[in-house]
Enzyme design. Sequence first.
Site, PDB file in Angstrom:
ATOM      1  N   HIS A 109     -39.590  -3.003  25.655  1.00  0.00           N
ATOM      2  CA  HIS A 109     -38.809  -3.677  24.605  1.00  0.00           C
ATOM      3  C   HIS A 109     -38.121  -4.946  25.109  1.00  0.00           C
ATOM      4  O   HIS A 109     -37.448  -5.627  24.330  1.00  0.00           O
ATOM      5  CB  HIS A 109     -37.760  -2.728  24.032  1.00  0.00           C
ATOM      6  CG  HIS A 109     -38.328  -1.548  23.302  1.00  0.00           C
ATOM      7  ND1 HIS A 109     -39.266  -1.674  22.295  1.00  0.00           N
ATOM      8  CD2 HIS A 109     -38.106  -0.211  23.448  1.00  0.00           C
ATOM      9  CE1 HIS A 109     -39.582  -0.476  21.841  1.00  0.00           C
ATOM     10  NE2 HIS A 109     -38.912   0.433  22.535  1.00  0.00           N
ATOM     11  N   ASP A 127     -46.877   4.143  23.704  1.00  0.00           N
ATOM     12  CA  ASP A 127     -45.544   4.675  23.457  1.00  0.00           C
ATOM     13  C   ASP A 127     -45.344   4.931  21.961  1.00  0.00           C
ATOM     14  O   ASP A 127     -46.012   4.316  21.117  1.00  0.00           O
ATOM     15  CB  ASP A 127     -44.512   3.654  23.952  1.00  0.00           C
ATOM     16  CG  ASP A 127     -43.095   4.184  23.999  1.00  0.00           C
ATOM     17  OD1 ASP A 127     -42.667   4.600  25.079  1.00  0.00           O
ATOM     18  OD2 ASP A 127     -42.417   4.159  22.954  1.00  0.00           O
ATOM     19  N   HIS A 161     -42.867   3.950  20.247  1.00  0.00           N
ATOM     20  CA  HIS A 161     -42.315   2.728  19.674  1.00  0.00           C
ATOM     21  C   HIS A 161     -43.177   1.530  20.050  1.00  0.00           C
ATOM     22  O   HIS A 161     -43.728   1.462  21.152  1.00  0.00           O
ATOM     23  CB  HIS A 161     -40.895   2.485  20.187  1.00  0.00           C
ATOM     24  CG  HIS A 161     -39.958   3.635  19.947  1.00  0.00           C
ATOM     25  ND1 HIS A 161     -39.794   4.653  20.873  1.00  0.00           N
ATOM     26  CD2 HIS A 161     -39.157   3.916  18.903  1.00  0.00           C
ATOM     27  CE1 HIS A 161     -38.910   5.520  20.394  1.00  0.00           C
ATOM     28  NE2 HIS A 161     -38.510   5.101  19.209  1.00  0.00           N
ATOM     29  N   ASP A 200     -43.051   9.800  24.415  1.00  0.00           N
ATOM     30  CA  ASP A 200     -42.170  10.134  23.302  1.00  0.00           C
ATOM     31  C   ASP A 200     -42.919  10.328  21.987  1.00  0.00           C
ATOM     32  O   ASP A 200     -42.306  10.642  20.962  1.00  0.00           O
ATOM     33  CB  ASP A 200     -41.055   9.106  23.133  1.00  0.00           C
ATOM     34  CG  ASP A 200     -41.526   7.670  23.263  1.00  0.00           C
ATOM     35  OD1 ASP A 200     -42.729   7.440  23.499  1.00  0.00           O
ATOM     36  OD2 ASP A 200     -40.686   6.763  23.130  1.00  0.00           O
TER      37      ASP A 200
END
Length: 342
Positions: A158, A193, A195, A282
């Site tokens: 990120h 991931d 996200h 995740d």
Amino acid sequence: MKAFYAEEQKRHDPKAFLSSGAQKPNPEKPERVERLLVGAKAAGCTIERPRDHGLGPVAAVHTPEYLDFLEHIFARWQRIEGASAEVIPNIHPIARDGSYPASAVGQAGYHMADTACPISGETWRSALWSAWSAIEAAEGVMSGAPAAYALCRPPGHHAFADVAGGFCFINNSAVAAQTLRKQAARVAILDVDLHHGNGTQGIFYARPDVLTVSLHADPVRFYPFFWGHADERGEGPGLGYNFNLPLARKSGDAAFLEALDVAFQRIRAFAPEALVVALGLDAFEGDPFGGLSLTTQGFSRIGEAIAGRGLPTVIVQEGGYLCDELGDNLTAFLTGFGGGKR
């Protein structure tokens, strides 16, 4: 397979973050490392300490303005009367093409996208060692290893060239890809991931030498909200070199593996000489973030499918938070990877 990790990466220990306006314990805890180390060892990895690679490889993807901020902001923040124990922004610019603030408060807002990346006195060094683990893994692959695993914590995908966010400070996957570019004319980054890897996308969005591909939960109602949509294809020389595959929440193994085949088709058309896998765990059905309902066996199949591409591969740890199966999921991925064509 060799795995790279330094104990300094545990020292960053964020206390809280805001979620839907409420303060909650920060899930990006040092304990993640212990569980991931167990998982890596169970998969047969040997754990090695990376070398200090200095700022050069990190500065190849992050601006000097931003790196100076990360190194010094905590000490500056502590001089503010009544300041919080960790650096947490409370103001953000509407646009970032204007003047640059001189104050610590203004710079925190400029360089931190959200409240999920608090900076303490240990953050800078932990983030550097995390990046150096990714560099060491990339150099191992450049030296002939078919694959290497970087236990990067704090994570990185990120983080933009000059912005922290979502538990991330230095973009380890981007640093690994840039390191591989010393030998490889074209490098692909495959982000699996939960996200979207918005920072990775942003760093390479206008570049044709690094293909960025991301499978993730549809951001229309999910972090990072503003990036990760299917129509984001790159810009300028990078137009057509970014590929997003947003998935419905809780869509499960079959949908993910089907999207992975689509991702491989695009990667094959790019003909990369090396691959970086931004490995988030995740997406698991039992992860605190809800995930995409992947199973432990699903991670094994994902690892096997990626290994089947036959590319020199750097596996960089991204998300995956505290649950009983965290280490098992890493073991499943790495074992599946080794059971592919490795």
